[in-house]
Design a protein around this motif. Structure first.
Motif, mmCIF file in Angstrom:
data_model
loop_
_atom_site.group_PDB
_atom_site.id
_atom_site.type_symbol
_atom_site.label_atom_id
_atom_site.label_comp_id
_atom_site.label_asym_id
_atom_site.label_seq_id
_atom_site.Cartn_x
_atom_site.Cartn_y
_atom_site.Cartn_z
ATOM 1 N N PHE A 99 -17.023 5.503 -5.374
ATOM 2 C CA PHE A 99 -15.698 5.130 -5.857
ATOM 3 C C PHE A 99 -14.617 5.696 -4.955
ATOM 4 N N VAL A 100 -14.779 6.973 -4.582
ATOM 5 C CA VAL A 100 -13.759 7.587 -3.726
ATOM 6 C C VAL A 100 -13.697 6.864 -2.392
ATOM 7 N N GLY A 101 -14.866 6.456 -1.866
ATOM 8 C CA GLY A 101 -14.878 5.683 -0.626
ATOM 9 C C GLY A 101 -14.130 4.374 -0.762
ATOM 10 N N ALA A 102 -14.429 3.634 -1.845
ATOM 11 C CA ALA A 102 -13.747 2.354 -2.062
ATOM 12 C C ALA A 102 -12.248 2.576 -2.205
ATOM 13 N N LEU A 103 -11.884 3.622 -2.954
ATOM 14 C CA LEU A 103 -10.465 3.915 -3.145
ATOM 15 C C LEU A 103 -9.795 4.242 -1.822
ATOM 16 N N SER A 104 -10.477 5.008 -0.963
ATOM 17 C CA SER A 104 -9.852 5.348 0.324
ATOM 18 C C SER A 104 -9.702 4.130 1.213
ATOM 19 N N ILE A 105 -10.686 3.216 1.161
ATOM 20 C CA ILE A 105 -10.554 2.003 1.967
ATOM 21 C C ILE A 105 -9.328 1.218 1.526
ATOM 22 N N VAL A 106 -9.200 1.039 0.206
ATOM 23 C CA VAL A 106 -8.056 0.276 -0.293
ATOM 24 C C VAL A 106 -6.753 0.996 0.033
ATOM 25 N N ALA A 107 -6.765 2.320 -0.129
ATOM 26 C CA ALA A 107 -5.549 3.086 0.153
ATOM 27 C C ALA A 107 -5.185 2.992 1.628
ATOM 28 N N TYR A 108 -6.196 3.076 2.492
ATOM 29 C CA TYR A 108 -5.940 2.969 3.934
ATOM 30 C C TYR A 108 -5.352 1.603 4.260
ATOM 31 N N THR A 109 -5.932 0.574 3.643
ATOM 32 C CA THR A 109 -5.409 -0.771 3.878
ATOM 33 C C THR A 109 -3.961 -0.867 3.450
ATOM 34 N N ALA A 110 -3.663 -0.298 2.290
ATOM 35 C CA ALA A 110 -2.303 -0.422 1.777
ATOM 36 C C ALA A 110 -1.322 0.384 2.608
ATOM 37 N N TRP A 111 -1.799 1.452 3.201
ATOM 38 C CA TRP A 111 -0.865 2.383 3.816
ATOM 39 C C TRP A 111 -0.687 2.145 5.311
ATOM 40 N N ARG A 112 -1.812 1.898 6.003
ATOM 41 C CA ARG A 112 -1.743 1.878 7.448
ATOM 42 C C ARG A 112 -1.691 0.491 8.051
ATOM 43 N N LEU A 113 -2.408 -0.462 7.434
ATOM 44 C CA LEU A 113 -2.565 -1.739 8.093
ATOM 45 C C LEU A 113 -1.388 -2.653 7.796
ATOM 46 N N THR A 114 -1.032 -3.437 8.803
ATOM 47 C CA THR A 114 0.068 -4.374 8.606
ATOM 48 C C THR A 114 -0.443 -5.593 7.869
ATOM 49 N N PRO A 115 0.213 -5.974 6.797
ATOM 50 C CA PRO A 115 -0.229 -7.189 6.109
ATOM 51 C C PRO A 115 -0.002 -8.396 7.016
ATOM 52 N N SER A 116 -0.779 -9.438 6.772
ATOM 53 C CA SER A 116 -0.692 -10.602 7.658
ATOM 54 C C SER A 116 0.628 -11.330 7.438
ATOM 55 N N GLU A 117 1.065 -12.045 8.496
ATOM 56 C CA GLU A 117 2.402 -12.619 8.484
ATOM 57 C C GLU A 117 2.486 -13.904 7.667
ATOM 58 N N GLN A 118 1.388 -14.694 7.720
ATOM 59 C CA GLN A 118 1.515 -16.046 7.164
ATOM 60 C C GLN A 118 1.174 -16.164 5.704
ATOM 61 N N CYS A 119 0.396 -15.226 5.173
ATOM 62 C CA CYS A 119 -0.063 -15.486 3.814
ATOM 63 C C CYS A 119 -0.058 -14.212 2.980
ATOM 64 N N GLY A 120 -0.135 -14.396 1.699
ATOM 65 C CA GLY A 120 -0.288 -13.256 0.819
ATOM 66 C C GLY A 120 1.022 -12.739 0.282
ATOM 67 N N PRO A 121 0.958 -11.872 -0.706
ATOM 68 C CA PRO A 121 2.172 -11.372 -1.334
ATOM 69 C C PRO A 121 2.941 -10.358 -0.507
ATOM 70 N N PHE A 122 2.348 -9.805 0.532
ATOM 71 C CA PHE A 122 3.052 -8.752 1.258
ATOM 72 C C PHE A 122 3.468 -9.184 2.649
ATOM 73 N N ARG A 123 3.607 -10.504 2.888
ATOM 74 C CA ARG A 123 3.927 -10.922 4.249
ATOM 75 C C ARG A 123 5.334 -10.464 4.631
ATOM 76 N N GLY A 124 5.448 -10.095 5.882
ATOM 77 C CA GLY A 124 6.749 -9.696 6.392
ATOM 78 C C GLY A 124 7.035 -8.217 6.274
ATOM 79 N N LEU A 125 6.238 -7.496 5.523
ATOM 80 C CA LEU A 125 6.493 -6.064 5.397
ATOM 81 C C LEU A 125 5.693 -5.303 6.434
#
Lengths: 582, 187
Positions: free
Chosen positions: A479-505
């Motif tokens: 669980f901690v591994g899964a949580l860290s992956i999601v947290a890393y994605t949310a924190w470090r990676l740039t969301p994609s430009e064309q799709c999804g709820p977080f585009r442009g951020l």
């Protein structure tokens, strides 16, 4: 009875239930106490209020009971195979509840608003639904609300202004936090009840006498248990007779064999990880559908085959106790699964995130495929592991006998499947629905396989400890591994430009920053802004909290040490007192 | 509540819910099971608290108890007269103490009473011998039986009187984490 008067009504009921008296006596005490309360205090409204609360509690309990799944089947399995096998099915049911909860939250807060606002997904004209999508997850599904890419980033205007970005972020965050809390609580309570740290002499005569499983109701199972008990008792007696002292050369040999198998197992795990990375990175000239399915196929094949090698190594090694044997096997399997997952996540975070335009949907698809292929392989594994072993054991090689249900291996497979779902929640919010179906079918499949092919376990005991270990495993690495992956994605990676709820951020977490900036304009919610700026964003707060927690842990640790000493002293006192007054 | 039942009054059901770990529905289901054992003896209507006892020989035919080696001792422990004739209240009490939500302390007390064959509040070597015989059906030789019993008493006896008092028993149970899940009969 006098002390019961001082308790609150709820505690009093609990205390009455815990009395070891006959029913008539308990009823009498209860009558005396309620009568007394009525006479002495005459808080009639208080009594009615607590009574109605209790009645409410009872009706909630009965309602919950009607919703309980599979009660009859659990009773049948427990009656025939005992508690340790039943623990697998209870674990499966518990994980199913997690997924149902996740599906309801995600569907309710993320998908339904979008569907209400914009019921027709914007699919490009040349894509239609072919049956293959169920297996690959790509194609038609890519443009629906199945994946991250299907969600918009606008504020939906309807009955209320619904901010999709905030909704997506907070739903996932709250769900993960609630999961974590639920896991911590159940781990702690399981630890408190079941885990015995010191002298686990599993072969002691006392343990054997008191380990009889009262819930077994099947005549053949009872006879088998009696046989096993007799064999174990004879073993423990003969062990006592000749306590084997190993010579130095034998010890060295055992140590060498252990070292060799650990090196081999770790090497296998690392090798699997590396080969998956190269499979992903290489360019195969295969059909597009086949290419996407190749990696999940290889992953599941490894998860099926390599543990068999581990069991093989296990047969060559010599362990001092059964517990150590099981722990070694479990640790090796966990290493294998963690290395595979780590390589997959590394590839997704580093390579896929750079290469594709709508990379979150890509990752979501990869996870979907992993889940589906894993399910197919679980079914295959059940067929080979149990059905074929049964056939081999009864017809071809009678020496092997009917197989036993391998609880450890099956629980680890469940944990792995659940980890995939947890990682996938961010990238594919409706993945829990697939997981629910999967677990549902798996329950019935395993039940049929168990009743047709397996015999009750030969060595009894250790079920409660294994249960604790499994919950701890579920929480800590997975669980901690899964949580860290999601947290890393949310924190470090740039969301994609064309799709999804977080585009442009810049990153997902900045959604909160934008929201706080908006809130600053509203004077009524200044306290939220203050909390955000001075508590969540300030480093000194976290530093202080860590310091306080470390101090509290240290204090509790010292108290535990003191209590251990006290127990030893009291034990000595009992012996002394009995010597003085025989 | 919608379901009209005439077996118990509401006060009786509330007393059952307060004093045992069962819900309303489970108590009614238990009544059905109790009645199945002796339909000519047990009335359908319990509102005036009839004094009916079902004998031991019928109770141990229940599928939950039939194969249990300790079935006689369990039923005797929960009966008021000590001979295994259970009234409905004793019946409910028995399954309540052995159910999943019953706490460890309660189960320990009743386990001690069950294993104490001669009811002297101590588990002596004779009690252990009887327990072992019930569990292995006499397939161990007498010397092995004596050895196992001696070893068990040696491990568990703290105060050195070569029999186990309740606190010795409780101490040993606290070291057996499986006890709580093993000492459990599903009904």
């Amino acid at each position: 009875v006098k002390e019961f008067v001082a308790l609150s009504t709820r505690d009093r009921i609990r205390a009455i239930r815990d009395l070891a008296m006959s029913f008539e006596e308990k009823k009498h005490i209860r009558w005396v106490l309620t009568d007394k309360q009525l006479n002495l205090y005459c808080y009639t409204c208080n009594k009615l209020h607590s009574q109605s609360l209790r009645r409410c509690g009872y009706s909630i309990r009965s309602a919950r009971q009607t919703l309980e799944l599979w009660q009859g089947i659990m009773k049948e399995i427990g009656g025939k195979f005992g508690t340790s096998v039943l623990s697998y099915f209870l674990f499966l049911k518990w994980l199913l509840m997690f997924n149902i909860f996740s599906f309801l939250i995600n569907f309710g807060f993320i998908t339904i608003p979008l569907l209400v606002y914009d019921p027709s997904p914007n699919i490009p004209p040349n894509v239609s639904f072919r049956g293959l999508e169920i297996l690959t997850g790509a194609g038609y599904f890519n443009y629906t609300v199945m994946y991250y890419g299907g969600y918009s980033n606008e504020t939906l205007i309807g009955l209320v202004d619904y901010n999709m970005q905030l909704a997506y972020f907070f739903t996932i965050a709250v769900y993960m936090v609630l999961c974590g809390i639920a896991l911590i609580f159940s781990m702690a309570s399981s630890f408190k009840e079941n885990y015995v740290l010191a002298d686990t002499v599993s072969n002691s005569a006392w343990q054997l006498l008191c380990s009889w499983d009262f819930s077994i109701t099947n005549e053949r199972a009872v006879r088998q248990r009696k046989n096993n008990l007799r064999v174990q008792l004879k073993e423990s007696l003969s062990e006592r007779a000749q306590r084997e002292l190993l010579t130095l050369s034998e010890k060295l040999k055992h140590f060498g064999v252990h070292l060799g198998s650990w090196l081999l197992s770790t090497g296998l795990a690392v090798g699997c990880g590396a080969s998956i990375y190269y499979l992903y990175a290489a360019n195969w000239s295969l059909l597009q559908e086949a290419e996407t399915l190749l990696v999940p196929f290889v992953v599941s094949l490894m998860n099926l085959v390599v543990p068999l090698f581990y069991s093989l190594f296990n047969k060559f090694e010599h362990y001092s106790s059964l517990g150590r044997q099981i722990y070694a096997l479990v640790v090796r399997n966990v290493l294998l699964k963690m290395s595979i997952l780590a390589v997959l996540c590394y590839y997704w975070m580093n390579v896929v995130a750079e290469k594709f335009s709508c990379w979150e949907s890509m990752v979501g698809q990869a996870l979907y495929r992993l889940v589906i292929v894993d399910f197919l392989f679980l079914m295959l594994g059940s067929f080979f592991g149990e059905f074929l072993s049964n056939v081999i054991g009864t017809r071809l090689l009678p020496r092997l006998g009917v197989p036993e249900f391998d609880v450890a291996r099956n629980v680890l497979e469940l944990i792995y499947a659940q980890t995939l779902a947890w990682i996938g929640i961010y990238f594919s919010p409706l993945l829990p629905a697939i997981q629910i179906l999967k677990f549902f079918i798996l329950f019935y499949l395993k039940k049929v396989s168990l009743t047709q092919n397996c015999q009750p376990p030969r060595r009894t005991g250790r079920a409660a400890q294994m249960q604790t270990i499994f919950i701890a495993l579920l929480f800590f690495p997975f669980f901690v591994g899964a949580l860290s992956i999601v947290a890393y994605t949310a924190w470090r990676l740039t969301p994609s430009e064309q799709c999804g709820p977080f585009r442009g951020l810049n990153n997902t977490f900045s959604v909160v920053g934008v929201w706080i900036d908006d809130l600053q304009e509203i004077p009524a919610s200044q306290w939220v802004v203050w909390i955000y700026q001075n508590v969540i964003r300030s480093e000194i707060f976290y530093f202080l909290i860590t310091l306080i927690i470390i101090v509290i842990i240290y204090i509790f640790w010292q108290v535990t040490q003191g209590r251990k000493q006290l127990i030893g002293q009291l034990r000595q006192q009992i012996v002394n007192v009995s010597v003085l007054h025989p | 509540m919608g379901n009209k039942q005439t077996t118990f009054t509401d006060e009786q059901l509330e007393a059952y819910q307060d004093c045992t770990f069962f819900t309303r529905k489970e108590v009614l289901r238990l009544h059905g099971r109790y009645r199945e054992l002796a339909p000519h003896l047990v009335p359908l209507d319990f509102t005036n608290n009839p004094d009916i006892k079902v004998p031991l020989t019928l109770i141990v035919t229940m599928p939950e108890l039939k194969e249990n080696p300790f079935r006689d001792r369990i039923v005797e422990t929960f009966s008021e007269d000590g001979h295994g004739n259970l009234s409905f209240n004793d019946f409910v009490d028995m399954f309540s103490a052995l159910c999943e939500t019953s706490p460890r302390e309660l189960k320990t007390i009743y386990a001690f009473k069950i294993y104490d064959f001669n009811r002297d509040n101590f588990i002596c070597k004779e009690d252990l011998r009887k327990t072992l015989n019930k569990l292995t059906k006499g397939e161990l030789t007498p010397e092995e039986v004596t050895l196992v019993c001696d070893k068990a008493v040696e491990e568990a006896d703290l105060d050195g009187d070569s029999k186990l008092s309740f606190s010795d028993f409780e101490n040993m149970i606290s070291k057996a984490p499986d006890f709580l899940s093993n000492f459990h009969i599903r009904i």
